[in-house]
Scaffold this motif. Structure first.
Motif, PDB file in Angstrom:
ATOM      1  N   LEU A 199      35.706  74.663  60.342  1.00 59.88           N
ATOM      2  CA  LEU A 199      36.454  73.865  59.378  1.00 59.88           C
ATOM      3  C   LEU A 199      35.546  73.318  58.279  1.00 59.88           C
ATOM      4  O   LEU A 199      35.937  73.264  57.102  1.00 59.88           O
ATOM      5  CB  LEU A 199      37.149  72.708  60.105  1.00 59.88           C
ATOM      6  CG  LEU A 199      38.317  73.094  61.028  1.00 59.88           C
ATOM      7  CD1 LEU A 199      38.835  71.858  61.754  1.00 59.88           C
ATOM      8  CD2 LEU A 199      39.432  73.740  60.234  1.00 59.88           C
ATOM      9  N   PHE A 200      34.333  72.931  58.644  1.00 65.61           N
ATOM     10  CA  PHE A 200      33.398  72.415  57.661  1.00 65.61           C
ATOM     11  C   PHE A 200      33.015  73.488  56.640  1.00 65.61           C
ATOM     12  O   PHE A 200      32.975  73.231  55.417  1.00 65.61           O
ATOM     13  CB  PHE A 200      32.151  71.892  58.367  1.00 65.61           C
ATOM     14  CG  PHE A 200      31.100  71.353  57.441  1.00 65.61           C
ATOM     15  CD1 PHE A 200      29.938  72.072  57.184  1.00 65.61           C
ATOM     16  CD2 PHE A 200      31.268  70.141  56.811  1.00 65.61           C
ATOM     17  CE1 PHE A 200      28.972  71.582  56.327  1.00 65.61           C
ATOM     18  CE2 PHE A 200      30.301  69.633  55.950  1.00 65.61           C
ATOM     19  CZ  PHE A 200      29.157  70.369  55.705  1.00 65.61           C
ATOM     20  N   SER A 213      35.922  74.143  54.306  1.00 62.73           N
ATOM     21  CA  SER A 213      36.050  73.053  53.332  1.00 62.73           C
ATOM     22  C   SER A 213      35.022  73.188  52.216  1.00 62.73           C
ATOM     23  O   SER A 213      35.338  72.968  51.036  1.00 62.73           O
ATOM     24  CB  SER A 213      35.883  71.706  54.035  1.00 62.73           C
ATOM     25  OG  SER A 213      36.838  71.555  55.057  1.00 62.73           O
ATOM     26  N   VAL A 223      36.176  75.909  49.776  1.00 57.76           N
ATOM     27  CA  VAL A 223      37.286  75.473  48.925  1.00 57.76           C
ATOM     28  C   VAL A 223      36.807  74.520  47.846  1.00 57.76           C
ATOM     29  O   VAL A 223      37.160  74.656  46.668  1.00 57.76           O
ATOM     30  CB  VAL A 223      38.380  74.813  49.796  1.00 57.76           C
ATOM     31  CG1 VAL A 223      39.455  74.200  48.924  1.00 57.76           C
ATOM     32  CG2 VAL A 223      39.004  75.849  50.736  1.00 57.76           C
ATOM     33  N   VAL A 224      35.975  73.548  48.239  1.00 58.40           N
ATOM     34  CA  VAL A 224      35.459  72.597  47.261  1.00 58.40           C
ATOM     35  C   VAL A 224      34.600  73.304  46.209  1.00 58.40           C
ATOM     36  O   VAL A 224      34.686  73.025  45.007  1.00 58.40           O
ATOM     37  CB  VAL A 224      34.648  71.492  47.969  1.00 58.40           C
ATOM     38  CG1 VAL A 224      33.948  70.599  46.958  1.00 58.40           C
ATOM     39  CG2 VAL A 224      35.570  70.655  48.851  1.00 58.40           C
TER      40      VAL A 224
END
Length: 276
Positions: A207-208, A211, A214-215
């Motif tokens: 998940l990290f 993320s 995406v960022v």
């Protein structure tokens, strides 16, 4: 406490005292080889274990001049599988809901499954849950004496053999009250669950990473919109460009044309700079 838990997973250690409403009882908890106990005024303690292997947990309850002590051994593993088991309805009629009775039934079920499937008894652990209806969890442990690949294949074969025996109703035992109890696989939990300490860690890492991607994509998209200005110009670009011109006193409208009234402001700023 559950006899088998995953590494780095939270486990609830609970001490049951009689009478249950006794106040001012102090509990001492010794975990593993730690000689320094952990103290609590509550009858439970939440902890986790970082190393695999067998860990002994000892709890001592002190109330006035009375003192009692008990110990349990926990197996801490990286990977194991759990099957939910159900029993014939007659077992609920004779369930006194006490730990000793649940442990006896669990040992009987473990021996019957081991005999029917030729799986070593030390690789199976059955735990009956408190309350009604009577439900049990069958822990299928992996052998640590084989390589990881062979352990996985062996575990798959064991699960298949256990499911086949349960579905064929080959696992049963006789009660003294005169009833045969059949052990079956819980229909609401037909698929085995793989548990262990590493699964949650890798999920958080995944998940990290997602993320971050995406960022990074959002930042790159915004950066491109600031660098390349297509006609007609974005008002956000015009405001940002004007602030840059006012701070540096440099008029540069080559990338993005500025409306007439804004151009006058920029030229006036440049004129004052030249006069000074």
């Amino acid at each position: 406490v559950l006899p088998v838990i995953g590494r780095n997973q939270d486990v609830n250690l609970t001490a049951v005292t009689l009478p249950r409403n006794s106040n001012f009882t102090l509990f001492y908890w010794w975990i593993g080889n730690n000689l320094q106990p952990r103290l609590s005024l509550e009858s439970f303690l939440v902890t986790s274990f970082t190393e695999i292997g067998e860990v002994r947990v000892t709890v001592q309850a002190s109330h006035g001049s009375s003192m009692l002590q008990d110990s349990k051994v926990i197996q801490v593993l990286d990977h194991f599988q759990v099957l939910r088991l159900r029993f014939s309805e007659y077992l609920d009629l004779y369930n006194p809901n006490i730990p000793a009775w649940r442990e006896d039934i669990a040992h009987v079920v473990t021996r019957r499954i081991a005999k029917e499937t030729n799986i070593p008894e030390e690789s199976l652990v059955t735990v009956l849950r408190p309350g009604l209806p009577t439900i049990a969890d069958l822990y299928v442990l992996q052998s640590l004496n084989h390589p990881k690949r062979k352990r996985t294949v062996s575990s798959i074969k064991r699960i298949a053999a256990i499911k086949q025996s349960l579905e064929a109703q080959n696992i049963s035992f006789f009660l003294r009250e005169g009833h045969w109890i059949f052990v079956t696989l819980d229909s609401s939990d037909s698929d085995s669950h793989t548990l262990g300490g590493g699964g949650g860690y890798w999920a958080i890492v995944a998940l990290f990473v997602i993320s971050l991607v995406v960022v990074g994509a959002i930042i790159l998209y915004k950066f491109k919109r600031l660098v390349v200005c297509n006609f007609p110009c974005d008002p956000f670009w015009e405001r940002a460009k004007l602030v840059q011109l006012q701070s540096s006193f440099i008029a540069d409208g080559s990338q993005c044309p500025v409306p007439g009234h804004l151009t006058g402001v920029v030229l006036s700023i440049k004129s004052r700079e030249m006069r000074s």
